[in-house]
Design a protein around this motif. Structure first.
Motif, PDB file in Angstrom:
ATOM      1  N   TYR A 137      50.844  46.232  32.934  1.00  0.00           N
ATOM      2  CA  TYR A 137      50.909  47.276  32.337  1.00  0.00           C
ATOM      3  C   TYR A 137      51.748  48.017  32.291  1.00  0.00           C
ATOM      4  O   TYR A 137      52.680  47.580  32.616  1.00  0.00           O
ATOM      5  N   TRP A 138      51.895  48.484  30.688  1.00  0.00           N
ATOM      6  CA  TRP A 138      53.041  49.049  30.417  1.00  0.00           C
ATOM      7  C   TRP A 138      52.797  50.999  30.887  1.00  0.00           C
ATOM      8  O   TRP A 138      52.323  51.558  30.778  1.00  0.00           O
ATOM      9  N   TYR A 139      54.183  51.486  31.547  1.00  0.00           N
ATOM     10  CA  TYR A 139      54.798  52.331  31.177  1.00  0.00           C
ATOM     11  C   TYR A 139      55.404  53.043  30.644  1.00  0.00           C
ATOM     12  O   TYR A 139      56.634  51.935  31.228  1.00  0.00           O
ATOM     13  N   ALA A 143      63.048  59.125  32.358  1.00  0.00           N
ATOM     14  CA  ALA A 143      61.687  59.757  32.269  1.00  0.00           C
ATOM     15  C   ALA A 143      60.579  59.425  31.901  1.00  0.00           C
ATOM     16  O   ALA A 143      61.237  57.814  30.998  1.00  0.00           O
ATOM     17  N   ARG A 144      59.926  59.341  32.977  1.00  0.00           N
ATOM     18  CA  ARG A 144      58.439  58.613  32.014  1.00  0.00           C
ATOM     19  C   ARG A 144      58.553  59.235  30.567  1.00  0.00           C
ATOM     20  O   ARG A 144      58.458  60.034  29.946  1.00  0.00           O
ATOM     21  N   ASP A 145      57.558  58.508  29.642  1.00  0.00           N
ATOM     22  CA  ASP A 145      57.254  59.078  28.215  1.00  0.00           C
ATOM     23  C   ASP A 145      55.959  58.171  27.861  1.00  0.00           C
ATOM     24  O   ASP A 145      56.155  56.917  27.313  1.00  0.00           O
ATOM     25  N   ASP A 146      54.642  58.575  27.940  1.00  0.00           N
ATOM     26  CA  ASP A 146      53.602  57.772  27.431  1.00  0.00           C
ATOM     27  C   ASP A 146      53.325  57.194  26.533  1.00  0.00           C
ATOM     28  O   ASP A 146      52.832  56.603  26.126  1.00  0.00           O
ATOM     29  N   ASN A 147      54.194  57.820  25.218  1.00  0.00           N
ATOM     30  CA  ASN A 147      54.257  57.789  23.727  1.00  0.00           C
ATOM     31  C   ASN A 147      54.785  55.938  23.787  1.00  0.00           C
ATOM     32  O   ASN A 147      54.705  56.226  23.005  1.00  0.00           O
ATOM     33  N   SER A 148      56.281  56.674  24.121  1.00  0.00           N
ATOM     34  CA  SER A 148      56.879  54.837  24.049  1.00  0.00           C
ATOM     35  C   SER A 148      56.712  53.970  23.861  1.00  0.00           C
ATOM     36  O   SER A 148      55.957  53.305  24.494  1.00  0.00           O
ATOM     37  N   SER A 149      56.750  53.252  22.285  1.00  0.00           N
ATOM     38  CA  SER A 149      55.919  52.202  22.239  1.00  0.00           C
ATOM     39  C   SER A 149      57.556  50.835  22.173  1.00  0.00           C
ATOM     40  O   SER A 149      57.419  49.615  22.215  1.00  0.00           O
ATOM     41  N   THR A 150      58.428  51.086  22.762  1.00  0.00           N
ATOM     42  CA  THR A 150      60.205  50.169  22.428  1.00  0.00           C
ATOM     43  C   THR A 150      60.515  50.308  23.187  1.00  0.00           C
ATOM     44  O   THR A 150      61.670  49.226  23.710  1.00  0.00           O
ATOM     45  N   ARG A 151      60.659  51.106  24.770  1.00  0.00           N
ATOM     46  CA  ARG A 151      61.194  50.815  26.169  1.00  0.00           C
ATOM     47  C   ARG A 151      60.158  51.463  27.057  1.00  0.00           C
ATOM     48  O   ARG A 151      59.598  52.012  26.856  1.00  0.00           O
ATOM     49  N   SER A 172      48.827  46.830  25.872  1.00  0.00           N
ATOM     50  CA  SER A 172      50.329  46.953  24.541  1.00  0.00           C
ATOM     51  C   SER A 172      51.489  48.029  24.742  1.00  0.00           C
ATOM     52  O   SER A 172      50.683  49.014  25.573  1.00  0.00           O
ATOM     53  N   THR A 173      51.485  48.280  23.759  1.00  0.00           N
ATOM     54  CA  THR A 173      52.433  49.866  24.016  1.00  0.00           C
ATOM     55  C   THR A 173      50.802  50.251  23.046  1.00  0.00           C
ATOM     56  O   THR A 173      50.753  50.280  22.993  1.00  0.00           O
ATOM     57  N   PRO A 174      51.350  51.813  23.460  1.00  0.00           N
ATOM     58  CA  PRO A 174      50.681  52.699  22.822  1.00  0.00           C
ATOM     59  C   PRO A 174      50.438  52.039  21.982  1.00  0.00           C
ATOM     60  O   PRO A 174      49.327  52.820  20.896  1.00  0.00           O
ATOM     61  N   ASP A 175      50.972  52.282  20.771  1.00  0.00           N
ATOM     62  CA  ASP A 175      50.929  51.895  19.629  1.00  0.00           C
ATOM     63  C   ASP A 175      50.289  50.783  18.416  1.00  0.00           C
ATOM     64  O   ASP A 175      50.079  50.797  17.783  1.00  0.00           O
ATOM     65  N   GLY A 176      49.783  49.718  19.844  1.00  0.00           N
ATOM     66  CA  GLY A 176      49.393  48.964  19.549  1.00  0.00           C
ATOM     67  C   GLY A 176      49.738  47.431  19.067  1.00  0.00           C
ATOM     68  O   GLY A 176      49.253  46.608  18.931  1.00  0.00           O
ATOM     69  N   ARG A 177      50.603  47.753  18.624  1.00  0.00           N
ATOM     70  CA  ARG A 177      51.441  46.617  18.035  1.00  0.00           C
ATOM     71  C   ARG A 177      52.311  45.572  19.113  1.00  0.00           C
ATOM     72  O   ARG A 177      52.622  44.272  18.190  1.00  0.00           O
TER      73      ARG A 177
END
Length: 823
Positions: A216-218, A226-234, A764-769
């Motif tokens: 799972y990706w966090y 810090a937590r960032d639920d929208n991050s798709s690069t780190r 996946s990352t949040p952006d699905g890419r």
């Protein structure tokens, strides 16, 4: 998302459009000239907002009359589908300053908006939706605009199916790339040397474990931890490590002297189990790497201190010499599927833990109910997996190995020998990935099983949340835990995440499923004093609720739960809350011809290999799904049908290949299951369901695989009666409920793994890419001297050196054009 309209843009230059003078402004002059030239225009305010007012303010009336306006084009109208990458290209005269803006439709992010070419990901839509865009250009004294439209249709599977194959690579569709990270043995701490992969490496407490499973990706903020639920690069990848391929971990395979395992070998094998937390980042050219020295990297192994929480905490059944109070334990093992929480903690699930214990020959020293419980959970081995209990530690006091010997001793007790150690495993374990020094919690309210996973239902404020759990053995059950606490949305962002877990996961009711023949079912609560779960129960007299939870299988037996064909992963559709469960397979002993039921309806033969060896039972498995009454996690009843039946495309369509699978769709032994995230187009409106296989019945035809699906809803099919066949030509009919047959547009094979592997774990990352996929135990059919496969070293060319040892790893899959994976 909000719709944008041309007049929704604010103005930053107040004197341009709010000047009350009767004199003509320069913009009006420019607009008149543009009108005379019959150019497309969007008005001075839009041009100013797009290009900047300074471009126009620098010119005077004479210049405006003499300089020609640039000729512009925004390109032809286009049509696409949600999740696809869209490119807009405008043209203008040489030297013109240009820019793009969106003027209508659901808002998107334009990348490169100050240039002639911009890109964006088509947003999720339920119906055909028009987006409008304006291209503006100015040459210092005049400006012009042009518009274009992009019609976005609902998402669809946008790749060509991957053919079944027996290659030693991860095969993906044309237009996709595979990278590899988190290989067994890769270092995840500063100063740990690179993995030699020759059996001499040690210190797996600071290396990636073996047999990577659920992941799972966090997300992490761009800077800091810090937590960032929208991050798709780190972000952090939290991955389970279920088991080991023992022969590849040591120079010449595992050894023992006089039946005693060497301490160093056993320690390495033990540390290869558990969980890993690794920070990963996307760099230039979409290259993914692990941050070896990240302060958040962590290994959780069978030696990591654990804390018990919930109703069984302090129970006599959990007391050991390590924790005489029954409140603490050491480690987690055989971690298979997973779960998560809205407050960003990870749930790892202890599956086939029973075989690790040495336990036989001590029945006379135990109470009758103890023997019943141990037998029911399969704690019956005379040696224990890998013989860890035989180790004689060098310091003479290390009990990490002794505890795997669960035999009761004469004159001993729970606090002097390790008779209760098996009761410390089989739980759902909550960890905080953002806090590497926190102590994981074993959540006893969710019951002790062969936990395959614990996936949450949809969270609704004011409603009690639930988690759905399979128990991975033949003829075991489907469970649901319903919290006693109504969900409060603000808890999702609480700082003390494990404390929020205490709030929702330590009190509640464990239920087990009973499937009825008419397509309905009920959730039966497993509560001491109810439904025959009492001290007077004939097969097993329960003492209290702690006893019920420690021995949840026995409680489920009492209430008449429906035995299933190896209930494994659960997944919940984020669009409607429907629950999916993989039923991997069953054999003739577990599901004989006269032992089928509506929810487990098939008994047939799927001949295997060149000699057509018989495989009677349900060797290919199926996927069942259910819909809670009122779509509520608190429901006590549900409706169900069978979404898909695994089968080869060439098998009997009327009674075996009931879903009518084609060669692009056929599969066997579904295991991993996951819906795409609702943070991108693949997880919205009609979310993608990813299906992974762990197969032995179809591997004469193909390696294990992963499919992408766009399922319908429970009840979209109907009643069906099939004819089952047994040995000797015997037949029997069975009524069941089937889902609508898939089409080429709703199901196709996305990936085929390398030799001997299981495909397990996906997120996946949040952006699905970017898609992360676990490749477990590739090439495990060989020896240390002659491996049967060489992945991931073979990924680049399809071959590798004959002595190269294979390793489990995570495949990172991206689309070459940068779009959402699979769309």
């Amino acid at each position: 998302m909000n719709d944008l309209t041309p007049n929704a843009f604010g103005y930053t230059d107040g004197d341009i459009d709010t000047n009350h003078s009767d004199n003509l402004t320069l913009n009006e002059l420019a607009a008149r000239r543009l009108s005379r030239r019959q150019t497309l225009r969007g008005g001075s305010a839009i041009v100013a907002a797009t290009l900047g007012s300074s471009v126009l303010a620098a010119c005077d009336s004479a210049t405006a009359e003499n300089d020609p306006a640039p000729t512009v084009s925004a390109g032809a109208a286009a049509t696409t589908t949600a999740g696809r990458l869209v490119t807009l290209t405008g043209t203008a005269g040489d030297g013109a300053a240009v820019s793009w803006t969106q003027t209508g439709g659901p808002a998107v992010t334009l990348n490169g908006a100050t240039g002639s070419t911009v890109t964006f990901l088509a947003p999720s839509v339920a119906n055909a939706t028009v987006l409008t865009f304006q291209f503006a250009a100015a040459n210092g004294s005049a400006a012009a605009t042009a518009t274009t439209t992009v019609t976005v249709n609902p998402a669809q599977l946008g790749f060509t199916a991957v053919a079944k194959n027996k290659l030693d690579v991860v095969s993906v569709p044309t237009g996709y790339k595979v990278q590899v990270i988190n290989r067994t043995g890769d270092p995840i701490a500063a100063g740990v040397p690179a993995y030699k992969n020759d059996g001499t490496d040690a210190n797996f407490a600071q290396r990636i474990g073996d047999h990577g499973d659920a992941l799972y990706w966090y997300g992490l903020a761009a800077a800091g931890t810090a937590r960032d639920d929208n991050s798709s690069t780190r972000g952090l990848i939290v991955q389970n490590h279920e088991n080991i391929t023992q022969q590849y971990l040591h120079p010449a395979g595992a050894t023992s002297v006089g039946g005693v395992r060497p301490e160093a070998e056993a320690l390495k094998e033990m540390e290869c189990h558990g969980v890993s937390v690794t920070e990963v980042t996307e760099g230039a050219n979409r290259a993914w790497t692990v941050v070896q020295n990240s302060s958040l990297n962590r290994r959780i192994t069978p030696a990591t201190p654990m804390r018990f929480n919930g109703p069984a905490r302090g129970s006599d059944l959990l007391k050991t010499p390590f924790s005489t109070a029954g409140t603490d334990g050491r480690g987690t093992i055989n971690n298979c599927a997973n779960g998560t929480t809205p407050w960003a903690t990870n749930l790892t699930c202890e599956e086939n833990w029973a075989g690790y214990f040495r336990r036989s020959g001590d029945n006379a020293l135990r109470a009758a109910k103890e023997v019943t419980a141990l037998s029911r959970y399969g704690v019956t081995s005379s040696s224990g997996s890998y013989g860890w209990s035989t180790v004689v530690p060098a310091d003479g006091t290390n009990t990490l190995f002794r505890r795997w010997d669960a035999r009761a001793t004469a004159g001993g007790s729970a606090t002097t020998d390790y008779r209760n150690e098996p009761n410390q495993f089989g739980w759902v374990v909550e960890t905080d990935p953002y806090s590497p020094t926190s102590t994981p919690r074993k959540r006893t309210a969710l019951g002790r099983l062969g936990h395959e996973g614990a996936w949450p239902g949809l969270f609704v404020a004011g409603r009690k949340p639930a988690w759905y759990m399979g128990d991975d053995s033949r003829r075991e059950y489907l469970y649901k835990f319903v919290s006693a606490t109504n969900w409060v949305a603000a808890d999702a962002t609480a700082a003390d995440r494990l404390a929020i877990g205490d709030k929702y996961l330590d009190t509640g009711t464990l239920h087990v499923a009973r499937f009825n023949a008419d397509g309905t079912g009920i959730w039966v609560p497993l509560v001491f004093g109810q439904n025959g779960i009492t001290a007077a129960a004939a097969a097993y007299p329960f003492a209290d609720q702690a006893d019920v939870l420690v021995n949840a299988r026995l409680a489920a037996d009492v209430v008449g739960a429906t035995p299933m064909d190896r209930p494994e992963w659960t997944a919940v559709n984020p669009a409607n809350g429907h629950v999916y469960l993989t039923l991997t397979n069953n054999n003739a002993a577990g599901r004989p011809l006269n032992g089928t039921d509506a929810a487990n309806p098939r008994h047939y033969n799927d001949p295997f290999g060149p000699t057509n060896s018989a495989q009677f039972g349900n060797p290919n498995g199926h996927i069942i799904r259910l819909r809670e009454i009122d779509d509520s996690t608190e429901a006590t009843s549900f409706t169900w049908d069978i979404y898909l039946f695994g089968a080869g495309a060439d098998l009997d369509a009327a009674n075996v290949n009931v879903s009518g699978l084609t060669a692009d769709q056929d599969f066997s032994s579904p295991d991993g299951l996951w819906f795409s995230r609702p943070t991108n187009a693949s997880g919205l409106v009609k979310p993608l369901l990813w299906i992974q296989t762990d197969d032995g019945a179809y591997t004469d035809v193909t390696n294990c695989m992963m499919l992408a699906a766009m399922p319908g809803t429970v009840g979209d099919g109907g009643a069906r009666t099939i004819t089952n066949t047994g040995t000797g030509g015997a037949t029997a009919t069975q009524a069941t409920r089937v889902g609508a047959a898939p089409t080429a547009a709703t199901l196709k094979r996305f990936l085929v793994g390398p030799l001997d592997c299981e495909i397990t774990g996906v997120d996946s990352t949040p952006d699905g890419r970017t898609l992360f996929v676990g490749i477990q135990h590739p090439g495990d059919g060989g020896t240390f001297a002659a491996p049967s496969g060489h992945w991931p070293d073979s990924q680049a060319t399809g071959t590798a050196g004959a002595s190269v040892r294979p390793r489990s790893a995570v495949a990172v899959i991206t689309k070459d054009d940068g779009g959402v994976v699979a769309l």
